[in-house]
Every structure is written in C-alpha cells, then in structure tokens.
Design a protein around this motif. Structure first.
Motif, PDB file in Angstrom:
ATOM      1  N   THR A  36       0.901  -1.147  -0.075  1.00 18.91           N
ATOM      2  CA  THR A  36      -0.096  -0.047   0.203  1.00 18.91           C
ATOM      3  C   THR A  36       0.882   1.241  -0.003  1.00 18.91           C
ATOM      4  O   THR A  36       1.746   1.314   0.863  1.00 18.91           O
ATOM      5  CB  THR A  36      -0.839   0.029   1.244  1.00 18.91           C
ATOM      6  N   GLN A  37       0.415   2.210  -0.759  1.00 15.42           N
ATOM      7  CA  GLN A  37       1.203   3.468  -0.658  1.00 15.42           C
ATOM      8  C   GLN A  37       0.217   4.558  -0.102  1.00 15.42           C
ATOM      9  O   GLN A  37      -0.906   5.015  -0.579  1.00 15.42           O
ATOM     10  CB  GLN A  37       1.486   3.850  -2.186  1.00 15.42           C
ATOM     11  N   LEU A  38       0.730   5.178   0.960  1.00 17.33           N
ATOM     12  CA  LEU A  38       0.155   6.325   1.646  1.00 17.33           C
ATOM     13  C   LEU A  38       0.986   7.583   1.228  1.00 17.33           C
ATOM     14  O   LEU A  38       2.008   7.508   0.968  1.00 17.33           O
ATOM     15  CB  LEU A  38       0.073   6.167   3.093  1.00 17.33           C
TER      16      LEU A  38
ATOM     17  N   ARG B  53      -7.796   5.384   5.259  1.00 17.30           N
ATOM     18  CA  ARG B  53      -8.769   4.129   5.649  1.00 17.30           C
ATOM     19  C   ARG B  53      -8.870   3.517   4.277  1.00 17.30           C
ATOM     20  O   ARG B  53      -9.161   2.175   4.191  1.00 17.30           O
ATOM     21  CB  ARG B  53     -10.018   4.570   6.209  1.00 17.30           C
ATOM     22  N   GLU B  54      -9.432   4.019   3.044  1.00 22.31           N
ATOM     23  CA  GLU B  54      -9.849   3.516   2.096  1.00 22.31           C
ATOM     24  C   GLU B  54      -8.363   2.886   1.592  1.00 22.31           C
ATOM     25  O   GLU B  54      -8.742   1.621   0.856  1.00 22.31           O
ATOM     26  CB  GLU B  54     -10.211   4.661   1.108  1.00 22.31           C
ATOM     27  N   LYS B  55      -7.480   3.445   1.359  1.00 26.42           N
ATOM     28  CA  LYS B  55      -6.148   2.798   0.701  1.00 26.42           C
ATOM     29  C   LYS B  55      -5.889   1.306   1.676  1.00 26.42           C
ATOM     30  O   LYS B  55      -5.250   0.730   0.954  1.00 26.42           O
ATOM     31  CB  LYS B  55      -5.031   3.851   0.888  1.00 26.42           C
ATOM     32  N   LEU B  56      -6.214   1.376   2.886  1.00 26.79           N
ATOM     33  CA  LEU B  56      -5.719   0.295   3.701  1.00 26.79           C
ATOM     34  C   LEU B  56      -6.792  -0.518   3.936  1.00 26.79           C
ATOM     35  O   LEU B  56      -6.644  -1.499   4.737  1.00 26.79           O
ATOM     36  CB  LEU B  56      -5.165   0.892   5.098  1.00 26.79           C
ATOM     37  N   TYR B  57      -8.022  -0.560   3.070  1.00 31.89           N
ATOM     38  CA  TYR B  57      -9.094  -1.301   3.198  1.00 31.89           C
ATOM     39  C   TYR B  57      -9.655  -1.440   4.797  1.00 31.89           C
ATOM     40  O   TYR B  57      -9.804  -2.778   5.106  1.00 31.89           O
ATOM     41  CB  TYR B  57      -8.715  -2.482   2.575  1.00 31.89           C
ATOM     42  N   SER B  58      -9.725  -0.372   5.497  1.00 28.62           N
ATOM     43  CA  SER B  58     -10.134  -0.542   7.038  1.00 28.62           C
ATOM     44  C   SER B  58     -11.362   0.214   7.213  1.00 28.62           C
ATOM     45  O   SER B  58     -11.598   1.075   6.542  1.00 28.62           O
ATOM     46  CB  SER B  58      -8.896   0.259   7.740  1.00 28.62           C
ATOM     47  N   LEU B  59     -12.151  -0.336   8.278  1.00 23.51           N
ATOM     48  CA  LEU B  59     -13.338   0.254   8.428  1.00 23.51           C
ATOM     49  C   LEU B  59     -13.383   1.274   9.277  1.00 23.51           C
ATOM     50  O   LEU B  59     -14.212   2.179   9.434  1.00 23.51           O
ATOM     51  CB  LEU B  59     -14.311  -0.770   8.778  1.00 23.51           C
ATOM     52  N   THR B  60     -12.435   1.268  10.120  1.00 25.41           N
ATOM     53  CA  THR B  60     -12.009   2.191  11.198  1.00 25.41           C
ATOM     54  C   THR B  60     -10.795   2.863  11.168  1.00 25.41           C
ATOM     55  O   THR B  60      -9.722   2.163  10.730  1.00 25.41           O
ATOM     56  CB  THR B  60     -12.598   1.605  12.643  1.00 25.41           C
ATOM     57  N   THR B  61     -10.457   3.857  12.042  1.00 24.16           N
ATOM     58  CA  THR B  61      -9.012   4.616  12.285  1.00 24.16           C
ATOM     59  C   THR B  61      -8.345   3.467  13.002  1.00 24.16           C
ATOM     60  O   THR B  61      -7.048   3.413  12.747  1.00 24.16           O
ATOM     61  CB  THR B  61      -9.341   5.915  12.706  1.00 24.16           C
ATOM     62  N   PRO B  62      -8.718   2.800  13.964  1.00 18.33           N
ATOM     63  CA  PRO B  62      -7.948   2.055  14.585  1.00 18.33           C
ATOM     64  C   PRO B  62      -7.426   0.877  13.735  1.00 18.33           C
ATOM     65  O   PRO B  62      -6.312   0.483  14.027  1.00 18.33           O
ATOM     66  CB  PRO B  62      -8.759   1.280  15.936  1.00 18.33           C
ATOM     67  N   GLN B  63      -8.249   0.315  13.105  1.00 18.06           N
ATOM     68  CA  GLN B  63      -7.899  -0.700  11.882  1.00 18.06           C
ATOM     69  C   GLN B  63      -6.811  -0.270  11.154  1.00 18.06           C
ATOM     70  O   GLN B  63      -5.980  -0.794  10.749  1.00 18.06           O
ATOM     71  CB  GLN B  63      -9.128  -1.146  11.232  1.00 18.06           C
TER      72      GLN B  63
END
Length: 233
Positions: free
Chosen positions: A168-170, A209-219
């Motif tokens: 993943t690229q942030l 979150r979208e780039k990391l496919y995460s539902l929440t910020t902690p995820q």
C-alpha cells in the motif's frame, strides 16, 4: 505483555497458534479463533485455541458450512455478538456438540476485509454471566479490532504473491497523521500540531482508511503498523 509482531516471524503455524493463545490469556477469554480466506492463493487458513478433539469433530462434521458465527459475520462489516444470532437448527447442531467440549455459545466475531477479496474472522468466547461478558467486551473491543487486522494481514502476507500484491502507498501527510494517531493524539491534537484544520485531518484519515481497506481508524493504524508504514510508540 507485548504481543508477537507477526510480520517478523518465520515459523508461521506455531507462531499464529501462539499468538492466539497470547490474545486469549491477555484479555481473559476462554478461546480465540481465526478463520481467513485468501482467494489469491486459493487457501483457507484456520488457527484456534480450541481442544484438538473439537477441531477434529468440527472438520469431520463440516460445521464450518453451517456455523452461524461464521456465516453471519461473513456478511457483516461490524463485530457480531453471538447473542444476536438466531438460535436455529444450525446453531443448535453446532453448539449442542460444542458444549460437550466446554465451549460456550457466548462470543463475538470480528470481521476483517482485505484489498483482494480476502476476508478474516476473529472470534472470542467467554463462559460468564451477561454482565461480566459485556464488561469484558466493552473494555477490549478496540484492541481486539486491531488484533484482528494484525492477525489477518500476517496470515494473508504469509503467501509470497499475496504479500507483493498487498503493498500500500500512503501519501506523506497520511502517514504523518496516522503516526500521530498511533501515538495517542486526537484529531484535534493532530490538527494543532500540523497547523491544519480538523476537517483536513479527517479527509486524510478517510483516504488512508480507504487505501488500507479499513473500516475504522484503529484498524487503519493497526494495518499501517503491520505493513511497517508507521511504527508503534
């Protein structure tokens, strides 16, 4: 007690099993289980702290095809408390047998979604009264969601091809903001530190979150740490 950093180990099966035992002991649950599906490699992964006899019976009876703790959670984006499940025929089939191995029907399953259709389910159980159960879950749910992401990403990345595809690229700003969040700062704190508006912080967090496919910020934070994009403090 620090949990194992699963991204830095080589003895995968033993370490994944050991990690779940650490999670169980740290949070005081009876059992912890993980089931993951990797469509890239065409592999199902399962790691549990259940007794070996129950694992063998579960597989022999194909309970994974009817177990409502799995079938319902696979369709959910939020943690599923087992008390919400319909106590139908499939529920009774699975848990009437599970009780013979001292496995309670009181539990929760946390779903995780990955970027290539991969899914993971982390389940915890505790044989306690309703008050104690809700107290235990309330105090640990945030960390458990991070644990679920950590476990899932480590299992999926254990396949070489999947590991390459999941890079993943942030942006530098997204990385910076996630690093401050990982350090325990609030969104307002981050806005003040970086001299930007809280709205801008929220926009970058949503993108991360979208780039990391995460539902929440902690995820997202947990996934970024697992991928070594940011570092735990």
């Amino acid at each position: 007690m620090d949990l194992i950093d699963l991204s830095r180990v080589t003895d995968q099966k033993a370490t994944f099993d050991g990690f779940l035992h650490q999670v169980r002991d740290r949070f005081g649950f009876d059992h912890v289980a993980y089931l993951g599906a990797n469509p890239v490699a065409g592999i199902m992964h399962g790691y549990v702290t259940y007794p070996e006899e129950w694992k063998q019976l579960y597989i022999a009876c194909d309970f994974h095809l009817i177990d409502p703790t799995l079938t319902m959670a696979q369709r959910s984006i939020a943690p599923v408390s087992w008390e919400r499940l319909e106590h139908n025929e499939n529920f009774r089939k699975v848990f009437s047998k599970a009780r013979e191995y001292d496995i309670t029907s009181q539990g929760m399953t946390i779903p995780v979604r990955g970027p290539f259709g991969d899914t993971g389910l982390l389940s915890v159980t505790l044989d306690a009264d309703a008050t104690e159960w809700r107290k235990r879950i309330s105090s640990s749910i945030g960390e458990l969601q991070s644990v679920a992401v950590h476990m899932h990403d480590a299992v999926m990345n254990s396949d070489a091809l999947s590991g390459i595809l999941r890079r993943t690229q942030l942006s530098s700003r997204e990385t910076e903001i996630l690093q401050w969040i990982a350090a325990g700062k609030s969104q307002q704190d981050v806005a003040d530190i970086l001299g930007i508006s809280i709205r801008t912080v929220e926009v970058h967090l949503r993108s991360a979150r979208e780039k990391l496919y995460s539902l929440t910020t902690p995820q997202a934070v947990a996934r970024a740490i697992a991928l070594h994009l940011i570092y735990p403090l």
